[in-house]
Write an enzyme that holds these catalytic residues in place. Structure first.
Site, PDB file in Angstrom:
ATOM      1  N   CYS A 148      -6.622  -6.845   3.648  1.00 44.78           N
ATOM      2  CA  CYS A 148      -7.922  -6.689   4.318  1.00 44.78           C
ATOM      3  C   CYS A 148      -8.981  -7.601   3.686  1.00 44.78           C
ATOM      4  CB  CYS A 148      -8.372  -5.238   4.253  1.00 44.78           C
ATOM      5  SG  CYS A 148      -8.413  -4.627   2.573  1.00 44.78           S
ATOM      6  N   HIS A 187       0.804  -1.229   0.000  1.00 43.84           N
ATOM      7  CA  HIS A 187       0.000   0.000   0.000  1.00 43.84           C
ATOM      8  C   HIS A 187       0.837   1.280   0.000  1.00 43.84           C
ATOM      9  CE1 HIS A 187      -3.439  -2.437   0.256  1.00 43.84           C
ATOM     10  NE2 HIS A 187      -3.188  -2.868   1.478  1.00 43.84           N
TER      11      HIS A 187
HETATM   12  C1  FAD Z   1      -5.273 -10.128   7.195  1.00 46.36           C
HETATM   13  C2  FAD Z   1      -5.091  -8.639   7.280  1.00 46.36           C
HETATM   14  C3  FAD Z   1      -6.196  -7.811   7.275  1.00 46.36           C
HETATM   15  C4  FAD Z   1      -6.041  -6.430   7.335  1.00 46.36           C
HETATM   16  N1  FAD Z   1      -7.152  -5.621   7.323  1.00 46.36           N
HETATM   17  C5  FAD Z   1      -7.011  -4.288   7.326  1.00 46.36           C
HETATM   18  C6  FAD Z   1      -8.137  -3.429   7.240  1.00 46.36           C
HETATM   19  O1  FAD Z   1      -9.268  -3.892   7.133  1.00 46.36           O
HETATM   20  N2  FAD Z   1      -7.925  -2.086   7.262  1.00 46.36           N
HETATM   21  C7  FAD Z   1      -6.680  -1.542   7.365  1.00 46.36           C
HETATM   22  O2  FAD Z   1      -6.540  -0.311   7.366  1.00 46.36           O
HETATM   23  N3  FAD Z   1      -5.579  -2.336   7.440  1.00 46.36           N
HETATM   24  C8  FAD Z   1      -5.719  -3.678   7.432  1.00 46.36           C
HETATM   25  N4  FAD Z   1      -4.606  -4.489   7.501  1.00 46.36           N
HETATM   26  C9  FAD Z   1      -3.277  -3.872   7.634  1.00 46.36           C
HETATM   27  C10 FAD Z   1      -2.726  -3.496   6.276  1.00 46.36           C
HETATM   28  O3  FAD Z   1      -2.759  -4.585   5.401  1.00 46.36           O
HETATM   29  C11 FAD Z   1      -1.312  -2.992   6.425  1.00 46.36           C
HETATM   30  O4  FAD Z   1      -1.339  -1.891   7.274  1.00 46.36           O
HETATM   31  C12 FAD Z   1      -0.731  -2.603   5.083  1.00 46.36           C
HETATM   32  O5  FAD Z   1      -0.549  -3.727   4.275  1.00 46.36           O
HETATM   33  C13 FAD Z   1       0.590  -1.868   5.224  1.00 46.36           C
HETATM   34  O6  FAD Z   1       1.073  -1.561   3.965  1.00 46.36           O
HETATM   35  P1  FAD Z   1       2.616  -1.273   3.745  1.00 46.36           P
HETATM   36  O7  FAD Z   1       2.776  -1.002   2.287  1.00 46.36           O
HETATM   37  O8  FAD Z   1       3.104  -0.273   4.703  1.00 46.36           O
HETATM   38  O9  FAD Z   1       3.369  -2.611   4.174  1.00 46.36           O
HETATM   39  P2  FAD Z   1       3.201  -4.146   3.795  1.00 46.36           P
HETATM   40  O10 FAD Z   1       1.811  -4.453   3.382  1.00 46.36           O
HETATM   41  O11 FAD Z   1       3.786  -4.902   4.926  1.00 46.36           O
HETATM   42  O12 FAD Z   1       4.122  -4.295   2.505  1.00 46.36           O
HETATM   43  C14 FAD Z   1       5.508  -4.188   2.561  1.00 46.36           C
HETATM   44  C15 FAD Z   1       6.092  -4.755   1.283  1.00 46.36           C
HETATM   45  O13 FAD Z   1       7.494  -4.614   1.317  1.00 46.36           O
HETATM   46  C16 FAD Z   1       8.109  -5.776   0.792  1.00 46.36           C
HETATM   47  N5  FAD Z   1       9.440  -5.870   1.380  1.00 46.36           N
HETATM   48  C17 FAD Z   1       9.769  -5.881   2.689  1.00 46.36           C
HETATM   49  N6  FAD Z   1      11.101  -5.946   2.856  1.00 46.36           N
HETATM   50  C18 FAD Z   1      11.636  -5.982   1.623  1.00 46.36           C
HETATM   51  C19 FAD Z   1      12.983  -6.059   1.137  1.00 46.36           C
HETATM   52  N7  FAD Z   1      14.040  -6.092   1.981  1.00 46.36           N
HETATM   53  N8  FAD Z   1      13.173  -6.088  -0.183  1.00 46.36           N
HETATM   54  C20 FAD Z   1      12.115  -6.050  -1.056  1.00 46.36           C
HETATM   55  N9  FAD Z   1      10.841  -5.971  -0.653  1.00 46.36           N
HETATM   56  C21 FAD Z   1      10.591  -5.936   0.687  1.00 46.36           C
HETATM   57  C22 FAD Z   1       7.178  -6.894   1.212  1.00 46.36           C
HETATM   58  O14 FAD Z   1       7.315  -8.035   0.385  1.00 46.36           O
HETATM   59  C23 FAD Z   1       5.817  -6.244   1.098  1.00 46.36           C
HETATM   60  O15 FAD Z   1       5.211  -6.448  -0.154  1.00 46.36           O
HETATM   61  C24 FAD Z   1      -4.740  -5.880   7.435  1.00 46.36           C
HETATM   62  C25 FAD Z   1      -3.620  -6.727   7.445  1.00 46.36           C
HETATM   63  C26 FAD Z   1      -3.784  -8.093   7.359  1.00 46.36           C
HETATM   64  C27 FAD Z   1      -2.572  -8.975   7.368  1.00 46.36           C
END
Ligand code: FAD
Length: 457
Positions: free
Chosen positions: A42, A10
């Protein structure tokens, strides 16, 4: 300008989309260890429960889409080293095992979070599963097919949603949590009790105030979950006990909270020049406590990713902080919450009182009606609203978005009580429920003050 983005869910997707719009001349290198981008975790419970039938709907951006816009997408590349002083990083191609060095001018860290997995004996048994990405979702669906007894560990939002999905699929489900209530971090007891009742009525076994001490298995597969008090049969165990920031690459390079969450300023700038961070890998400014907190939510991630792009060249759009507003639907219950519960306020050392409204939302003459339960939590000294919760069989979840705005803008109970909301019998009463609950809080405050004055005189 060369921009490197680590992670593309995200926060990463939001950052890239906005960089493409704002700085068409930018060269963008994206490193993502997965084989997909923008996965909506989610939707996992709905996918597991069969509500989402086409998994394509769980993604809102694509590798090809970004590539067509000139982004260099290094998929299945894991960043193994990052030197934020010399502005270089090393990424390993997981398909070829080859590692290559890249340079950048600006770095955006959106490496997110990973489920917490305590070293419980037996955790390595087959069918003890975590739940975070698309790969996990498919694994859970596959393993659940032959499972009769499923144990979910962790009664937060994710655990509860999975419990409902498995129960509806006819599984025998046990929910274990070390707290004495489900959803303990998001809701007070008046809100968790009706949900617990419904889950129990549906046949879910609630094993609360119990901590998992080990998993036992046969032929390498899990069969039992052992807690301090009891043991539960299990063909499949899903661990949902929380998340930790995925930031070890940057330890010692940028300032972090104790748990590893990267500290950013209101422009998503880390303590290192030209290094930005956004999403689950970061700490956020939490308005109810006026402190930083770790609140991994997609809402925070998309906002912070967008802001990292806005502020890439110079600070121009500030983050306003978060209330950690969240919503949930479990069976007939529509639930949402914002800011602090009474329990969380006590833990944060903030002196609060609360008002609880239980009322029909339309005038009594309306042929159809529903009851809503609404609580507002406010600071004793300032009367500032710091949290709220709502539950009903009708959908009032958006009310928490209104109160989120109120908390963000430091509104008091009195200000909210007298805020202008429309009235129309299809939707509410002459005093909207948000006004009503705050008027009730005002009365409580006045009664208390009256008693104190009597006591003095
Ligand atoms: C089952 C579930 C349900 C959820 N429901 C909700 C909801 O209803 N509402 C809500 O607001 N939030 C919800 N969340 C939380 C939400 O999904 C997370 O807050 C969100 O995904 C965060 O996004 P992000 O991009 O910060 O990190 P992440 O989704 O953790 O993505 C990080 C990305 O970085 C990549 N990465 C990490 N380290 C490296 C590296 N060294 N090299 C290359 N790539 C790397 C990973 O592969 C990953 O794709 C839910 C989470 C889960 C697990």
């Amino acid at each position: 300008m060369k921009v490197a983005v680590i992670g593309c869910t995200h926060a990463g997707t939001a950052a890239i989309t906005n960089i493409l719009n704002m700085y068409p001349e930018a060269e963008i290198d994206v490193f993502e260890k997965n084989d997909n981008v923008s996965f909506l975790s989610c939707g996992i419970a709905l996918y597991v429960g069969g509500v989402v039938k086409d998994s394509d709907g769980l993604f809102y951006a694509s590798v090809e889409g970004f590539e067509e816009q000139g982004v260099r997408m290094h998929m299945q590349h894991v960043v193994t080293e990052c030197d934020t002083s010399n502005k270089t990083l090393e990424a390993k191609n997981l398909k070829t095992n080859l590692t290559k060095k890249y340079s950048y001018d600006k770095l955006i860290i959106t490496s997110g979070s990973w489920p917490v997995t305590p070293p419980i004996p037996g955790s390595d048994l087959e069918n003890v599963q975590i739940c975070k990405n698309f790969h996990h979702a498919n694994e859970i669906i596959e393993r659940a097919k032959s499972a009769k007894n499923i144990v979910v560990v962790g009664a937060g939002y994710i655990g509860i949603e999975l419990v409902e999905a498995f129960e509806q699929a006819g599984k025998h489900v046990t929910l274990i949590d070390s707290e004495k209530r489900i959803l303990n971090r998001y809701l007070d007891e008046e809100f968790t009790s009706p949900i617990e009742r419904t889950l129990t009525e549906k046949g879910v076994s609630l094993a609360l105030k119990q901590t998992v001490s080990s998993f036992q298995g046969k032929d390498g597969k899990v069969t039992q979950v052992i807690t301090g008090q009891s043991s539960y049969e299990a063909d499949l165990v899903i661990m949902c006990i929380g998340f930790r920031p995925n930031t070890t690459l940057f330890t010692g390079q940028v300032e972090m909270l104790k748990n590893g969450a990267i500290i950013v300023d209101e422009y998503m700038q880390t303590s290192k020049k030209d290094v930005f961070a956004a999403g689950d890998c970061c700490a956020v400014a939490y308005n109810p406590t006026k402190k930083t907190a770790y609140i991994p939510l997609a809402t925070n991630a998309v906002r912070m990713g967008t802001l990292a792009a806005y502020n890439l060249l110079a600070p121009r759009l500030a983050h306003q902080g978060t209330q950690g507003t969240s919503g949930l639907k479990i069976h007939q219950h529509n639930i949402s919450a914002t800011g602090l519960t009474e329990t969380a306020a006590a833990a944060a050392g903030i002196r609060v009182e609360s008002a609880l409204l239980e009322d029909t939302y339309r005038p009594e003459f309306m042929p159809e009606n529903a009851v809503l339960r609404l609580k507002v939590v406010y600071e004793v000294d300032s009367h500032r609203i710091v949290g709220a919760q709502v539950i009903s069989e009708a959908d009032f979840t958006q009310a928490m978005n209104t109160l989120s705005v109120a908390i963000q803008n430091k509104m008091t109970i009195e200000q909210m009580a007298m805020t202008d909301f429309f009235f129309q019998p299809h939707y509410n009463k002459p005093w909207n429920y948000l006004n009503q609950v705050c008027i009730q809080a005002m009365k409580q405050i006045e009664e208390k003050q009256g008693k104190q004055q009597k006591a003095v005189s």
